[in-house]
Design an enzyme around this catalytic site. Structure first.
Site, PDB file in Angstrom:
ATOM      1  N   GLU A 182       0.831  -1.021  -0.263  1.00 10.82           N
ATOM      2  CA  GLU A 182      -0.035   0.146  -0.171  1.00 10.82           C
ATOM      3  C   GLU A 182       1.175   1.268   0.189  1.00 10.82           C
ATOM      4  O   GLU A 182       0.822   2.581  -0.774  1.00 10.82           O
ATOM      5  CB  GLU A 182      -0.386  -0.124   1.122  1.00 10.82           C
ATOM      6  CG  GLU A 182      -2.437  -0.903   1.079  1.00 10.82           C
ATOM      7  CD  GLU A 182      -1.222  -1.971   2.281  1.00 10.82           C
ATOM      8  OE1 GLU A 182      -0.124  -2.731   1.932  1.00 10.82           O
ATOM      9  OE2 GLU A 182      -2.035  -2.861   2.690  1.00 10.82           O
ATOM     10  N   ALA A 184      11.245 -37.526  -9.400  1.00  9.66           N
ATOM     11  CA  ALA A 184      10.767 -37.551 -10.235  1.00  9.66           C
ATOM     12  C   ALA A 184      10.891 -39.509 -10.782  1.00  9.66           C
ATOM     13  O   ALA A 184      11.291 -39.999  -9.935  1.00  9.66           O
ATOM     14  CB  ALA A 184      12.096 -38.030 -11.697  1.00  9.66           C
ATOM     15  N   THR A 236      19.431 -40.232   0.790  1.00 11.12           N
ATOM     16  CA  THR A 236      19.291 -39.004  -0.715  1.00 11.12           C
ATOM     17  C   THR A 236      20.850 -38.331  -0.678  1.00 11.12           C
ATOM     18  O   THR A 236      21.710 -38.490  -1.461  1.00 11.12           O
ATOM     19  CB  THR A 236      17.783 -38.621  -0.569  1.00 11.12           C
ATOM     20  OG1 THR A 236      17.193 -39.240  -0.279  1.00 11.12           O
ATOM     21  CG2 THR A 236      18.510 -37.760  -2.159  1.00 11.12           C
ATOM     22  N   GLU A 273      12.642 -33.478  -1.197  1.00 13.13           N
ATOM     23  CA  GLU A 273      13.414 -34.515  -2.720  1.00 13.13           C
ATOM     24  C   GLU A 273      13.377 -35.755  -2.464  1.00 13.13           C
ATOM     25  O   GLU A 273      13.757 -36.631  -3.120  1.00 13.13           O
ATOM     26  CB  GLU A 273      14.599 -33.556  -2.943  1.00 13.13           C
ATOM     27  CG  GLU A 273      14.503 -31.968  -3.049  1.00 13.13           C
ATOM     28  CD  GLU A 273      14.196 -31.344  -4.698  1.00 13.13           C
ATOM     29  OE1 GLU A 273      15.394 -32.763  -5.470  1.00 13.13           O
ATOM     30  OE2 GLU A 273      14.768 -30.548  -5.438  1.00 13.13           O
TER      31      GLU A 273
HETATM   32  C1  AOF Z   1       0.029  -5.300   4.709  1.00 12.85           C
HETATM   33  N1  AOF Z   1       0.464  -4.885   3.033  1.00 12.85           N
HETATM   34  O1  AOF Z   1       2.394  -5.518   1.883  1.00 12.85           O
HETATM   35  C2  AOF Z   1       1.984  -6.480   3.374  1.00 12.85           C
HETATM   36  C3  AOF Z   1       1.726  -6.665   4.694  1.00 12.85           C
HETATM   37  O2  AOF Z   1       7.392  -7.018  10.446  1.00 12.85           O
HETATM   38  P1  AOF Z   1       6.324  -5.515   9.019  1.00 12.85           P
HETATM   39  O3  AOF Z   1       6.251  -4.964   9.261  1.00 12.85           O
HETATM   40  O4  AOF Z   1       6.592  -6.622   7.599  1.00 12.85           O
HETATM   41  O5  AOF Z   1       5.189  -6.740   8.905  1.00 12.85           O
HETATM   42  C4  AOF Z   1       4.366  -8.374   8.155  1.00 12.85           C
HETATM   43  C5  AOF Z   1       3.115  -8.549   8.141  1.00 12.85           C
HETATM   44  O6  AOF Z   1       2.383  -7.856   7.922  1.00 12.85           O
HETATM   45  C6  AOF Z   1       3.114  -9.940   7.918  1.00 12.85           C
HETATM   46  O7  AOF Z   1       2.982 -10.777   8.513  1.00 12.85           O
HETATM   47  C7  AOF Z   1       1.161  -9.847   7.549  1.00 12.85           C
HETATM   48  O8  AOF Z   1       0.418 -10.109   8.029  1.00 12.85           O
HETATM   49  C8  AOF Z   1       1.514  -8.008   7.015  1.00 12.85           C
HETATM   50  N2  AOF Z   1       2.328  -8.520   6.045  1.00 12.85           N
HETATM   51  N3  AOF Z   1       0.750  -5.800   5.397  1.00 12.85           N
HETATM   52  O9  AOF Z   1      -0.851  -4.439   4.680  1.00 12.85           O
HETATM   53  C9  AOF Z   1       1.569  -5.604   3.083  1.00 12.85           C
HETATM   54  N4  AOF Z   1       4.032  -7.844   3.212  1.00 12.85           N
HETATM   55 ZN    ZN Z   2       0.952  -2.993   5.911  1.00 14.87          ZN
END
Ligand code: AOF
Ligand code: ZN
Length: 353
Positions: A63, A167, A209, A295
């Site tokens: 955002e 595979a 493996t 794997e």
């Molecule tokens: C959003 N927009 O693009 C993302 C969100 O540690 P932070 O601040 O990066 O927060 C991570 C958390 O924020 C993640 O676990 C998820 O709940 C939210 N991610 N939220 O509004 C975003 N990447």
């Molecule tokens: Zn956010």
């Protein structure tokens, strides 16, 4: 879904803007874990005026990047925001995205999925609604869940998303009887495998493996990172100079002997009388590993299938006939998707289709 009129977007427009936001989110693949992939599109009078996505773990959320992309901020109060995940409500690495949208008094917010992270979980939507912003959630929800299948599994099942990969020959063998070296899938599969490794957090093999194939489990043939390597080696039989222990890439060795950190290797001791696989999977969850490729070999794959510890299986089918050999695991599931890749067929199975 709203009908088209002078003031609101048509259903087709709503879906197409959200599809664009999903497309942008995907650009974060392999770079944002343990955060989700998130994309955001800002629309003014039916036209996209700003786009953004979460590009790298720790960086700005989608955002923020989309709002920054809008040249004239004064039009935000007359704009709709399309975001693939509920805007966050918490102070994490960055301030709450919900606060940002409230500050700019955006007109309406369309969301794919609510955020399963308990730090957010509905509180982002509530913040927006409390500020009088209209919110519609659940747009292309299935696509959003597929995009962030790792993130949702991590929070809902409290374990990584588990991808089995092997595979097999046309007579359903995955190796020769004495594990002699043989390439079953075609040359294209190698590059595809490295792309997969660039997108998942960790990759695991069992002792046999590691011993017979001596795999490096790195990503050399695609851009991006290599996954954390996970080795199960109860009695520490794998030699220090095995490729799985090469420097520059982290390896976790689950064993019964020692707890130690040696360079890039973490030796993790499994407590006595503990179920190895449940301990390991829970430990990876504690370490915030959101996805795991398995794997092989056959024993490990079958153990995970037997205990329902898998989400997806990627099976390369070759027309080669091996005769005697190690039997391929059997998944009692319909094929979810398949594609022809050169002379191989790549089949995708889901535990919960
Ligand atoms: C959003 N927009 O693009 C993302 C969100 O540690 P932070 O601040 O990066 O927060 C991570 C958390 O924020 C993640 O676990 C998820 O709940 C939210 N991610 N939220 O509004 C975003 N990447
Ligand atoms: Zn956010």
């Amino acid at each position: 879904m709203p009908q088209s009129n002078n003031n609101s977007l048509s259903e087709t427009a709503i879906l197409s803007f959200m599809n664009r936001a999903l497309q942008l989110a995907q650009l974060g693949a392999g770079a944002v874990s343990p955060n989700p992939m998130v994309g955001c599109v800002i629309v003014h009078q039916g036209t996209i005026v700003g786009e953004g996505w979460h590009q790298r773990y720790g960086d700005w959320h989608a955002e923020v990047n989309a709002v920054n992309d809008v040249a004239d901020k004064s039009i935000l109060s007359e704009s709709e925001v399309f975001v693939t995940l509920e805007p966050c409500s918490h102070f994490g690495k960055t301030p709450p995205c919900a606060d940002l949208l409230v500050k700019h008094r955006v007109k309406k917010v369309y969301i794919c999925n609510d955020d399963p992270n308990p730090l957010v979980a509905g509180k982002g939507i509530q913040k927006l609604r409390n500020a009088g912003i209209e919110v519609v959630s659940g747009i292309l929800a299935e696509k959003g869940r597929e995009l962030n299948k790792r993130f949702f599994t991590f929070f809902e099942k409290k374990r990584p998303y588990i991808i089995l990969k092997w595979a097999q020959s046309s007579d359903r063998k995955i190796a020769l009887p004495q594990y002699q070296a043989i390439q079953i899938s075609n040359a294209l599969s190698r590059r595809w495998t490295h792309k997969l490794r660039s997108e998942e957090d960790a990759i695991m093999v069992g002792t046999r493996t590691a011993q017979f194939d001596n795999p490096s489990l790195d990503n050399r043939f695609w851009t991006g990172k290599s996954p954390i390597r996970i080795l199960i080696d109860k009695d520490l039989r794998i030699a220090d100079n095995a490729k799985i222990y090469s420097e520059g890439q982290k390896t976790i060795c689950y064993n019964l002997q020692k707890e130690a950190i040696e360079g890039d290797i973490l030796f993790c001791k499994i407590p006595p009388q503990t179920d190895l696989l449940s301990f390991l999977i829970d430990d990876l969850y504690q370490k915030k590993v959101q996805s795991l490729i398995v794997e092989g070999g056959a024993y490990l794959l079958n153990s995970l299938i037997k205990t329902s510890l898998w989400d997806e299986a990627l099976v390369w089918e070759s027309s080669m006939v091996l005769g005697d050999g190690i039997a391929a695991p059997i998944l009692e599931k319909p094929v979810f998707a398949q594609q022809q890749v050169g002379d191989n067929i790549l089949k995708n199975y889901r535990a919960n289709p």
